[in-house]
Design a protein around this motif. Structure first.
Motif, mmCIF file in Angstrom:
data_model
loop_
_atom_site.group_PDB
_atom_site.id
_atom_site.type_symbol
_atom_site.label_atom_id
_atom_site.label_comp_id
_atom_site.label_asym_id
_atom_site.label_seq_id
_atom_site.Cartn_x
_atom_site.Cartn_y
_atom_site.Cartn_z
ATOM 1 N N MET A 289 16.946 -22.700 77.617
ATOM 2 C CA MET A 289 15.690 -23.138 78.205
ATOM 3 C C MET A 289 15.479 -24.621 77.922
ATOM 4 S SD MET A 289 11.805 -21.916 77.274
ATOM 5 C CE MET A 289 11.912 -22.692 75.660
ATOM 6 N N SER A 290 15.104 -25.382 78.925
ATOM 7 C CA SER A 290 14.833 -26.800 78.735
ATOM 8 C C SER A 290 13.437 -27.124 79.250
ATOM 9 C CB SER A 290 15.871 -27.649 79.464
ATOM 10 O OG SER A 290 15.857 -27.384 80.852
ATOM 11 N N ARG A 291 12.849 -28.153 78.675
ATOM 12 C CA ARG A 291 11.534 -28.583 79.118
ATOM 13 C C ARG A 291 11.643 -29.310 80.455
ATOM 14 N NH1 ARG A 291 8.904 -31.109 73.517
ATOM 15 N NH2 ARG A 291 8.523 -29.088 72.491
ATOM 16 N N PRO A 292 10.582 -29.309 81.241
ATOM 17 C CA PRO A 292 10.622 -30.026 82.514
ATOM 18 C C PRO A 292 10.632 -31.539 82.313
ATOM 19 C CG PRO A 292 8.447 -29.061 82.139
ATOM 20 C CD PRO A 292 9.338 -28.530 81.068
ATOM 21 N N TYR A 293 11.155 -32.221 83.301
ATOM 22 C CA TYR A 293 11.075 -33.681 83.387
ATOM 23 C C TYR A 293 9.615 -34.016 83.682
ATOM 24 C CZ TYR A 293 12.361 -38.406 85.008
ATOM 25 O OH TYR A 293 12.483 -39.766 85.192
ATOM 26 N N VAL A 294 9.032 -34.917 82.884
ATOM 27 C CA VAL A 294 7.599 -35.205 82.987
ATOM 28 C C VAL A 294 7.385 -36.577 83.615
ATOM 29 C CG1 VAL A 294 5.449 -35.524 81.711
ATOM 30 C CG2 VAL A 294 7.088 -33.766 80.988
ATOM 31 N N LEU A 295 6.712 -36.582 84.760
ATOM 32 C CA LEU A 295 6.407 -37.809 85.489
ATOM 33 C C LEU A 295 4.901 -38.024 85.504
ATOM 34 C CD1 LEU A 295 7.936 -38.928 88.872
ATOM 35 C CD2 LEU A 295 5.472 -39.036 88.506
ATOM 36 N N LEU A 296 4.453 -39.129 84.922
ATOM 37 C CA LEU A 296 3.036 -39.476 84.939
ATOM 38 C C LEU A 296 2.752 -40.367 86.139
ATOM 39 C CD1 LEU A 296 3.260 -38.353 82.095
ATOM 40 C CD2 LEU A 296 1.944 -40.300 81.246
ATOM 41 N N SER A 297 1.707 -40.050 86.883
ATOM 42 C CA SER A 297 1.341 -40.810 88.076
ATOM 43 C C SER A 297 -0.112 -41.246 87.968
ATOM 44 C CB SER A 297 1.543 -39.949 89.326
ATOM 45 O OG SER A 297 1.104 -40.630 90.488
ATOM 46 N N VAL A 298 -0.362 -42.556 88.146
ATOM 47 C CA VAL A 298 -1.724 -43.069 88.021
ATOM 48 C C VAL A 298 -1.902 -44.283 88.909
ATOM 49 C CG1 VAL A 298 -1.138 -44.541 86.050
ATOM 50 C CG2 VAL A 298 -3.510 -43.789 86.370
ATOM 51 N N ALA A 299 -3.106 -44.425 89.458
ATOM 52 C CA ALA A 299 -3.503 -45.634 90.176
ATOM 53 C C ALA A 299 -4.588 -46.314 89.362
ATOM 54 C CB ALA A 299 -4.016 -45.293 91.573
ATOM 55 N N THR A 300 -4.444 -47.614 89.159
ATOM 56 C CA THR A 300 -5.417 -48.352 88.369
ATOM 57 C C THR A 300 -5.839 -49.625 89.100
ATOM 58 O OG1 THR A 300 -4.006 -49.907 87.145
ATOM 59 C CG2 THR A 300 -4.102 -47.647 86.329
ATOM 60 N N SER A 301 -6.946 -50.182 88.637
ATOM 61 C CA SER A 301 -7.340 -51.521 89.060
ATOM 62 C C SER A 301 -6.514 -52.541 88.281
ATOM 63 C CB SER A 301 -8.831 -51.737 88.779
ATOM 64 O OG SER A 301 -9.073 -51.647 87.379
ATOM 65 N N ILE A 302 -6.678 -53.810 88.610
ATOM 66 C CA ILE A 302 -5.971 -54.860 87.871
ATOM 67 C C ILE A 302 -6.370 -54.853 86.405
ATOM 68 C CG2 ILE A 302 -5.807 -57.380 87.618
ATOM 69 C CD1 ILE A 302 -5.769 -57.553 90.671
ATOM 70 N N ASP A 303 -7.624 -54.481 86.119
ATOM 71 C CA ASP A 303 -8.062 -54.410 84.724
ATOM 72 C C ASP A 303 -7.922 -53.004 84.133
ATOM 73 O OD1 ASP A 303 -10.095 -53.688 86.506
ATOM 74 O OD2 ASP A 303 -11.718 -54.351 85.208
ATOM 75 N N SER A 304 -6.980 -52.240 84.681
ATOM 76 C CA SER A 304 -6.538 -50.958 84.098
ATOM 77 C C SER A 304 -7.607 -49.878 84.060
ATOM 78 C CB SER A 304 -5.980 -51.167 82.685
ATOM 79 O OG SER A 304 -4.838 -51.984 82.726
ATOM 80 N N ARG A 305 -8.482 -49.866 85.064
ATOM 81 C CA ARG A 305 -9.482 -48.800 85.166
ATOM 82 C C ARG A 305 -9.058 -47.827 86.260
ATOM 83 N NH1 ARG A 305 -12.578 -49.104 80.562
ATOM 84 N NH2 ARG A 305 -12.299 -51.260 79.880
ATOM 85 N N ILE A 306 -9.262 -46.541 86.006
ATOM 86 C CA ILE A 306 -8.861 -45.526 86.991
ATOM 87 C C ILE A 306 -10.035 -45.088 87.864
ATOM 88 C CG2 ILE A 306 -6.927 -44.707 85.608
ATOM 89 C CD1 ILE A 306 -8.679 -42.351 84.706
ATOM 90 N N ASP A 307 -11.200 -45.636 87.599
ATOM 91 C CA ASP A 307 -12.403 -45.350 88.383
ATOM 92 C C ASP A 307 -13.450 -46.365 87.969
ATOM 93 O OD1 ASP A 307 -14.173 -44.136 90.123
ATOM 94 O OD2 ASP A 307 -14.051 -42.148 89.213
ATOM 95 N N ASP A 308 -14.586 -46.389 88.663
ATOM 96 C CA ASP A 308 -15.708 -47.178 88.173
ATOM 97 C C ASP A 308 -16.707 -46.238 87.502
ATOM 98 O OD1 ASP A 308 -17.085 -45.950 90.252
ATOM 99 O OD2 ASP A 308 -16.994 -47.700 91.568
ATOM 100 N N ALA A 309 -17.865 -46.746 87.137
ATOM 101 C CA ALA A 309 -18.830 -45.935 86.399
ATOM 102 C C ALA A 309 -19.868 -45.277 87.302
ATOM 103 C CB ALA A 309 -19.525 -46.797 85.350
ATOM 104 N N SER A 310 -19.692 -45.374 88.618
ATOM 105 C CA SER A 310 -20.640 -44.766 89.539
ATOM 106 C C SER A 310 -20.330 -43.282 89.724
ATOM 107 C CB SER A 310 -20.584 -45.478 90.896
ATOM 108 O OG SER A 310 -19.390 -45.133 91.587
ATOM 109 N N THR A 311 -21.210 -42.586 90.436
ATOM 110 C CA THR A 311 -20.990 -41.158 90.687
ATOM 111 C C THR A 311 -20.013 -40.924 91.831
ATOM 112 O OG1 THR A 311 -22.934 -41.144 92.127
ATOM 113 C CG2 THR A 311 -23.262 -40.503 89.829
ATOM 114 N N ASP A 312 -19.725 -41.957 92.614
ATOM 115 C CA ASP A 312 -18.763 -41.837 93.710
ATOM 116 C C ASP A 312 -17.368 -42.197 93.221
ATOM 117 O OD1 ASP A 312 -20.763 -41.174 95.582
ATOM 118 O OD2 ASP A 312 -21.238 -43.300 95.868
#
Length: 226
Positions: free
Chosen positions: A1-24
């Motif tokens: 048994m082997s562990r799966p290959y793990v791929l992390l996927s993320v979109a960020t702003s230039i200042d490394s934020r994945i969202d803003d602080a609004s509700t949208d």
């Protein structure tokens, strides 16, 4: 048994934020990048998000392209990858879209959260306890035993931090959008943690590519030198 290959996927702003602080939800990717992510999903055996991301974004987490789903079926795979989430508390709303679209689902939790989660998700998902705490190594072992060879991790901050700080990520897709959020309250890509090799270890950069106005950086976290 082997562990799966793990791929992390993320979109960020230039200042490394994945969202803003609004509700949208802040859309960082463009149409071309959303299509690229759909392709990566189609190539994966399972897709994982944390409970916090599920609550904040209420995603369906699907392969949207009918042609890609048909190609998966033609290759002997389910139309949709296995959908996976992590919750230590078991405090998840069974009405969220995640549970009502796509194929099979698994919720990994702790011993304390398992009873509550099994009652809430009865008929919607399999519930698996990882012990007293969330043990990502045990999670990967369990997925490997189920035949999962490629796991795509789509966040959020705590989950990406956990995989990278534990040295469990094989690949990182970092899509940088031409936006600056500029808000300290906005969620970051990563949180403070003890990462393998510390601040001097340089990951291997495998690819740099323009995807419309988004810069895709593909890193191999387990490879590199101090």
């Amino acid at each position: 048994m082997s562990r799966p290959y793990v791929l992390l996927s993320v979109a960020t702003s230039i200042d490394s934020r994945i969202d803003d602080a609004s509700t949208d939800r802040l859309l960082l990717s463009n149409a071309e990048d959303f299509d690229r992510v759909d392709q990566v999903r189609a190539e994966s055996d399972a897709i994982l998000i944390g409970a916090g991301t599920m609550r904040a974004d209420n995603p369906r987490l699907l392969v949207n392209s009918e042609a890609r789903r048909a190609a998966r079926v033609a290759a002997g795979k389910p139309a949709f990858p296995l959908k996976v989430t992590i919750t230590a508390s078991g405090d998840i709303d069974p009405g969220l879209k995640f549970w009502h679209h796509g194929g099979d689902k698994i919720a990994y939790t702790t011993d304390a959260g398992a009873e509550k989660l099994r009652e809430r998700l009865d008929g919607l998902a399999e519930v698996v306890s990882l012990g007293e705490t969330i043990d990502l190594g045990r999670l990967l072992d369990d997925l490997g035993a189920r035949g999962i060879e490629r796991l795509m991790v789509e966040g959020g901050s705590s989950v990406h931090t956990a995989f990278l700080s534990a040295g469990l990520a094989d690949e990182l897709h970092l899509a940088v959008a031409p936006l600056i959020v500029g808000d300290a309250a906005a969620p970051p890509f990563l949180r403070p943690a003890a990462y393998p090799g510390g601040s001097t270890r340089r990951m291997q950069l495998a690819e740099v590519r323009a995807v419309g106005d988004v810069a895709l950086l593909r890193y191999l976290p387990k490879e590199g030198a101090a």
